[in-house]
Design a protein around this motif. Structure first.
Motif, short mmCIF file in Angstrom:
data_model
loop_
_atom_site.label_atom_id
_atom_site.label_comp_id
_atom_site.label_asym_id
_atom_site.label_seq_id
_atom_site.Cartn_x
_atom_site.Cartn_y
_atom_site.Cartn_z
N GLN A 163 67.66 15.05 55.35
CA GLN A 163 67.79 15.73 53.75
C GLN A 163 69.46 16.20 53.96
N GLY A 164 70.03 15.00 55.07
CA GLY A 164 71.81 15.56 55.34
C GLY A 164 71.43 16.45 55.92
N LEU A 165 71.54 17.83 56.55
CA LEU A 165 71.51 18.36 57.52
C LEU A 165 72.00 18.39 58.29
N LYS A 166 72.96 19.26 59.40
CA LYS A 166 73.93 18.39 60.45
C LYS A 166 73.10 19.01 61.89
N ILE A 167 72.82 20.26 61.40
CA ILE A 167 72.75 21.85 62.34
C ILE A 167 71.12 22.93 61.03
N VAL A 168 70.87 23.26 62.12
CA VAL A 168 69.25 23.98 61.85
C VAL A 168 69.31 24.61 63.01
N ILE A 169 69.18 26.00 62.43
CA ILE A 169 69.10 27.24 63.34
C ILE A 169 66.92 27.76 62.92
N THR A 170 66.41 27.58 63.93
CA THR A 170 64.56 27.95 63.94
C THR A 170 64.47 28.63 65.12
N GLY A 171 63.36 28.87 64.30
CA GLY A 171 62.71 30.10 65.03
C GLY A 171 62.52 31.17 65.18
N TRP A 172 61.43 31.81 65.60
CA TRP A 172 60.67 33.13 64.98
C TRP A 172 61.22 34.24 65.30
N VAL A 173 61.13 35.13 64.46
CA VAL A 173 61.66 36.24 63.90
C VAL A 173 60.91 37.31 63.96
N ASP A 174 59.98 38.19 64.62
CA ASP A 174 58.34 39.46 64.16
C ASP A 174 59.64 40.91 64.51
N PHE A 175 58.92 41.77 63.94
CA PHE A 175 59.73 42.49 63.66
C PHE A 175 58.08 43.59 63.55
N ILE A 176 57.56 44.64 63.92
CA ILE A 176 56.17 45.49 63.25
C ILE A 176 56.23 47.07 64.51
N ASP A 177 56.70 47.80 63.62
CA ASP A 177 56.47 49.03 64.77
C ASP A 177 57.20 49.25 65.97
N ASN A 178 57.99 48.75 66.08
CA ASN A 178 59.44 48.45 67.57
C ASN A 178 58.86 47.71 68.28
N GLU A 179 58.60 46.94 67.64
CA GLU A 179 57.43 45.55 68.74
C GLU A 179 58.37 44.34 68.01
N TYR A 180 58.83 43.66 69.05
CA TYR A 180 60.09 42.94 68.01
C TYR A 180 60.09 41.63 69.04
N THR A 181 60.77 40.46 68.86
CA THR A 181 60.59 39.17 69.21
C THR A 181 61.29 38.71 68.26
N ALA A 182 62.59 37.70 69.09
CA ALA A 182 63.35 36.72 67.90
C ALA A 182 62.93 35.66 69.28
N ILE A 183 62.86 34.41 69.04
CA ILE A 183 63.32 33.23 69.90
C ILE A 183 64.09 31.81 68.81
N LEU A 184 65.45 31.74 68.40
CA LEU A 184 65.76 30.96 67.11
C LEU A 184 66.64 30.04 68.62
N CYS A 185 66.55 28.35 68.75
CA CYS A 185 67.29 27.74 68.86
C CYS A 185 68.55 26.92 68.14
N VAL A 186 69.24 26.68 68.47
CA VAL A 186 70.31 25.64 67.32
C VAL A 186 70.04 24.53 68.11
N VAL A 187 69.50 23.37 66.33
CA VAL A 187 69.59 22.12 67.07
C VAL A 187 70.42 20.98 66.00
N LYS A 188 70.40 20.43 66.52
CA LYS A 188 71.60 19.03 66.03
C LYS A 188 70.86 17.73 65.66
N ASN A 189 71.93 17.53 64.68
CA ASN A 189 71.39 16.29 64.91
C ASN A 189 73.05 15.63 65.69
N ILE A 190 73.13 14.49 66.45
CA ILE A 190 74.41 14.57 66.93
C ILE A 190 74.60 12.75 67.23
N GLU A 191 74.25 12.41 65.94
CA GLU A 191 74.15 10.72 65.75
C GLU A 191 75.47 11.24 65.13
N ASN A 192 76.55 9.60 64.85
CA ASN A 192 77.93 10.04 64.36
C ASN A 192 78.94 11.25 64.65
#
Lengths: 212, 85
Positions: A163-192
């Protein structure tokens, strides 16, 4: 080619701590609520973005995690429409849904809050991140009991390879009742890519399993 | 009226989560939208709810809303006028 897809940076936000690439970069006292903790993190990053205070907790969580990855988004030759965001969680927007419900429970005190209502969808966190960082590419938010590594691997890979994207931020972002976790990563296409990329690891199912 | 204006400033800051703004930062005569506090359409709805919830007065039309929500002073005038009725 899959070999050209790499993870350049990741950020974990949990237990009043922010970890980037395995290193604690910010922490606050463990007895602080999420609201107090995230306000301190906002000041630590000197964000100067007053709209942050209006966000619901899920959006604050995703926005603060992305802030610690944002230097990876400012690449030469990458436009906003070539950056995408794919997120997942298990609680959807239930925390904010309940807050909104509290504004309409009592028929004699029935004042639905527009400012709370606009956050009663989980994908609003993606919208907030897109507005802040001028991202216009494909985005999606999925709700799943656990982080679905195979699904994310296929989806992010497809967005980059087909689909032609060069960068995608992906991961888990969860919040409920003051319990929370976010784990995000930056994924890149380094071709060209002419940029010097900080490869943390190849983008593989195994590497995703390690991160998440 | 001055007392109501000061009270409204505090209520607006709280209702709109304007954490970096103090009552002294708000000019009662300045427009709340566009140049003023930079509020948006959701903030406008929240102010309508604020007036109804705290003071019991409904803004009936969009035109009336534009006039009433122009500034803190115009909000105070709307509330004061209704209280006199």
């Amino acid at each position: 080619m899959r070999e050209n897809i790499i993870i350049t940076k990741y950020c974990k936000v949990a237990n009043n701590e922010i970890i980037v690439n395995g290193e604690v970069v910010f922490s606050s006292e463990s007895n602080l609520t999420f609201s107090e903790f995230v306000k301190e993190a906002y000041k630590f990053k000197a964000m100067a973005y007053p709209k942050f205070y209006k966000m619901d907790n899920l959006s604050k969580l995703g926005t603060i995690a992305t802030e610690f990855l944002s230097d990876e988004l400012n690449c030469e030759n990458v436009n906003g429409d070539e950056i995408g965001i794919i997120l997942m969680n298990s609680a959807s927007s239930l925390d904010t849904d309940k807050n909104f419900q509290n504004t309409i429970n009592d028929k004699d005190n029935y004042f639905p809050s527009p400012a709370v209502f606009v956050y009663t969808l989980p994908n609003i966190v993606i919208g907030e991140i897109c507005i802040k960082h001028k991202i216009f590419g494909d985005t999606a938010f999925f709700v799943s009991e656990k982080f679905d590594v195979g699904f994310i691997y296929d989806m992010v890979g497809d967005l980059i390879l087909n689909q032609g994207l060069k960068i995608v931020i992906t991961g888990w972002v969860d919040f409920i009742d003051n319990e929370y976790t976010a784990i995000l990563c930056v994924v890149k296409n380094i071709e060209n890519s002419n940029n010097n990329n900080n490869e943390i690891t190849k983008f593989t199912i195994e590497s995703l399993k390690r991160l998440f | 009226m001055d007392e109501l204006i000061e009270k409204l400033k505090i209520e607006i800051i709280e209702a709109l989560s304007l954490e970096e703004i103090t009552p002294a930062d708000i000019d009662a005569d300045a427009p709340l939208f566009l140049d003023g506090l930079g509020l948006d359409s959701i903030d406008a709805l929240e102010l309508i709810v604020l007036i109804e919830k705290k003071y019991g007065y409904k803004i009936q039309t969009a035109e009336e809303g534009k006039t009433v929500l122009y500034s803190v002073k115009s909000m105070a005038e709307f509330i004061t006028n209704r209280q006199k009725l």
